[in-house]
Design a protein around this motif. Structure first.
Motif, short mmCIF file in Angstrom:
data_model
loop_
_atom_site.label_atom_id
_atom_site.label_comp_id
_atom_site.label_asym_id
_atom_site.label_seq_id
_atom_site.Cartn_x
_atom_site.Cartn_y
_atom_site.Cartn_z
N TYR A 25 0.82 -1.21 0.00
CA TYR A 25 0.00 0.00 0.00
C TYR A 25 0.86 1.27 0.00
O TYR A 25 0.44 2.31 -0.51
N ARG A 26 2.05 1.17 0.56
CA ARG A 26 2.96 2.32 0.58
C ARG A 26 3.72 2.48 -0.73
O ARG A 26 4.43 3.46 -0.91
N GLY A 27 3.64 1.49 -1.60
CA GLY A 27 4.38 1.56 -2.85
C GLY A 27 5.83 1.15 -2.71
O GLY A 27 6.67 1.53 -3.55
N VAL A 28 6.16 0.36 -1.68
CA VAL A 28 7.54 -0.11 -1.50
C VAL A 28 7.87 -1.13 -2.58
O VAL A 28 7.07 -2.01 -2.87
N PRO A 29 9.05 -1.06 -3.20
CA PRO A 29 9.41 -2.01 -4.25
C PRO A 29 9.39 -3.46 -3.75
O PRO A 29 9.58 -3.72 -2.56
N ALA A 30 9.18 -4.40 -4.68
CA ALA A 30 8.99 -5.80 -4.32
C ALA A 30 10.18 -6.37 -3.55
O ALA A 30 10.02 -7.11 -2.57
N GLY A 31 11.40 -6.07 -3.99
CA GLY A 31 12.57 -6.62 -3.32
C GLY A 31 12.68 -6.16 -1.88
O GLY A 31 12.95 -6.96 -0.97
N GLU A 32 12.45 -4.87 -1.65
CA GLU A 32 12.52 -4.34 -0.28
C GLU A 32 11.37 -4.89 0.56
O GLU A 32 11.55 -5.19 1.75
N ARG A 33 10.17 -5.02 -0.05
CA ARG A 33 9.05 -5.61 0.69
C ARG A 33 9.41 -7.00 1.20
O ARG A 33 9.14 -7.35 2.35
N ARG A 34 10.03 -7.79 0.35
CA ARG A 34 10.34 -9.16 0.72
C ARG A 34 11.36 -9.22 1.86
O ARG A 34 11.24 -10.01 2.78
N VAL A 35 12.37 -8.34 1.80
CA VAL A 35 13.38 -8.32 2.86
C VAL A 35 12.76 -7.93 4.19
O VAL A 35 12.98 -8.58 5.22
N ARG A 36 11.96 -6.87 4.18
CA ARG A 36 11.39 -6.38 5.44
C ARG A 36 10.36 -7.35 6.00
O ARG A 36 10.28 -7.55 7.22
N ALA A 37 9.55 -7.96 5.13
CA ALA A 37 8.57 -8.93 5.60
C ALA A 37 9.26 -10.16 6.18
O ALA A 37 8.82 -10.72 7.19
N THR A 38 10.35 -10.59 5.55
CA THR A 38 11.10 -11.74 6.07
C THR A 38 11.65 -11.44 7.46
O THR A 38 11.57 -12.27 8.37
N ALA B 200 10.47 -9.29 9.60
CA ALA B 200 9.37 -9.21 10.55
C ALA B 200 8.92 -10.60 10.98
O ALA B 200 8.61 -10.83 12.17
N LEU B 201 8.87 -11.54 10.05
CA LEU B 201 8.51 -12.92 10.40
C LEU B 201 9.59 -13.57 11.26
O LEU B 201 9.29 -14.37 12.15
N GLU B 202 10.85 -13.24 11.00
CA GLU B 202 11.92 -13.74 11.86
C GLU B 202 11.77 -13.21 13.28
O GLU B 202 12.06 -13.92 14.26
N ALA B 203 11.32 -11.97 13.41
CA ALA B 203 11.16 -11.36 14.74
C ALA B 203 10.09 -12.07 15.57
O ALA B 203 10.14 -12.04 16.81
N VAL B 204 9.12 -12.71 14.90
CA VAL B 204 8.07 -13.43 15.63
C VAL B 204 8.28 -14.95 15.53
O VAL B 204 7.37 -15.74 15.78
#
Length: 437
Positions: free
Chosen positions: A130-143, A145-149
């Protein structure tokens, strides 16, 4: 215990930090209904500092959900002011509040609110999309975040392949991925058993302590609220009490004191995990449209390379090498593009759907071009021979159908080859570096 008196006459503990994140000043919320005027909140004043873990407790109809909606910029007060991080958001337009929600607030819901046909990784990526973050950066940050939980090994599982606690952790990762200063949790343990509830609360406590994230948790259960460092009790639209707990329950310690799960349940969980891992290989969500366009580009590129090879190396242009390289090029490029968009290789049913739909579309295009360019130039005797008695036009149609299915099967096998095994790392691609969520 240090307290202060709010505008509604109730005593409130002074914030643990001098930096106030949330400030409600004489906030009231009224609704018009068939029964008349409903006063959901009545002159509520409260301050919440950065880094606090606050539980808002109340029975059904007490006004706690209305307070949560105002805090989450989902609603605006009828009277009074609401400041979040120094911004007066109470009087903003719907679009203005939506921007604040996306930038400053992470939401955790009782019902998880995950998209059922997408993986955990894709669910966590959604706010960044929704923020328009590029796909590669989205994947890194989502990964991350999942590692954090502690869900890195489940990132490619869909919600129906996860337990209730795992789904709630995915929801928490989704709330964390935008790095918000405020987490709002609406009955986050309402659908969970005691053990799983403490697991979720232990995670929230860890995030609060280690990252300094402000957490507001709405619940009607006092034992859940006992894990917060501050408890606000709402009754009849007013704050009945506001208490700071010097020694809140440590959810991790409480979890350790619970009886261990039965072996049968543990074995069932292991079997479920195995089935879920197998299910990830077989099932997937929607196929990215760009994968189909990538296959068309790969087909054209492969055929062009084959024609050049025939002309330059062999000295004679043929059809075999361009066709073979076209098939290889479309499968390689389609698998690579699909993996880049999804963040993981295409699942088995995604490859099957992509191969079949792409084959049907290309066959229809070729048939149209043939009907437009080739058939008008053929003599009438050719058509008479095809439809003459004894020539079985239905047999011709069946042969064409089998040929199309054979092409779809070939494409599926090539997509499988380039999308797994030796090529998996290369096909998925390396996302570019990005800052942590």
């Amino acid at each position: 215990m240090e307290t202060r008196t709010g505008a509604n006459g109730a005593d409130h503990p002074a914030p643990a930090s001098s930096e106030v994140l949330i400030e409600l000043t004489r906030v009231s919320k009224e609704y018009r209904s068939e029964a008349g005027l409903v006063r959901a909140l009545r002159d509520v004043s409260v301050s919440i500092a950065r880094g606090e873990f606050v539980a808002i407790v109340g029975t059904s109809g007490s006004g706690k959900s209305t307070m949560m909606n105002i805090l989450g910029c989902l609603d605006r007060p009828t009277r009074g002011t609401y400041s979040l991080g120094g911004l007066d958001v109470g009087g903003r337009t719907n679009d203005g509040r939506a921007i604040v929600r996306n930038r400053l607030i992470g939401f955790i819901f009782q019902g998880f609110n995950l998209l059922s046909r997408t993986t955990a990784l894709e669910n966590v990526e959604l706010p960044l999309q929704y923020r328009g973050v590029p796909a590669g950066e989205r994947r890194v940050r989502a990964t991350r975040a999942l590692e954090a939980v502690n869900l890195a090994e489940r990132m490619y599982h869909t919600p129906n392949q996860l337990s209730g606690g795992q789904q709630q952790r995915v929801a928490i990762a989704r709330a964390l991925v935008t790095d918000p200063p405020l987490l709002l949790a609406d009955e986050p343990t309402g659908n969970l058993d005691t053990r799983t509830s403490y697991e979720v609360l232990a995670l929230l406590q860890r995030l609060n302590r280690e990252r300094g994230i402000t957490i507001c948790l709405v619940t009607h259960e006092h034992d859940i609220a006992a894990c917060a460092s501050r408890v606000i009790v709402v009754r009849d639209g007013r704050i009945e009490s506001d208490t700071r707990q010097d020694e809140p329950i440590d959810a991790a310690a409480a979890l350790a004191q619970l009886p261990p799960p039965q072996e049968a349940s543990a074995g069932g969980d292991r079997a479920a995990d195995s089935d879920a891992a197998h299910g990830h290989v077989l099932r997937g969500g929607p196929v990215p449209r760009s994968a189909g366009f990538a296959m068309a580009g790969g087909l054209a590129l492969g055929a062009l390379v084959g024609l050049l090879y025939d002309a330059v190396v062999l000295g004679a242009v043929g059809a075999t090498i361009p066709v073979l390289l076209g098939f290889v090029g479309e499968a390689w490029w389609g698998a690579r593009r699909g993996a880049k968009v999804l963040g993981h290789p295409l699942a088995a049913d995604q490859r099957a759907r992509l191969a079949l739909v792409y084959t049907l579309i290309t066959t229809a295009v070729i048939a149209f071009l043939a009907g437009w360019l080739v058939f008008p130039t053929l003599p009438a005797s050719s058509f008479d021979a095809w439809v003459a008695p004894g020539r079985l036009p239905w047999g011709i149609a069946l042969a064409l159908l089998l040929f199309v299915l054979a092409l779809a099967l070939l494409r599926y096998l090539l997509l499988t080859f380039f999308g797994s095994g030796f090529f998996q790392r290369y096909v998925a691609g390396r996302p570019r570096r990005a800052s942590a969520p």
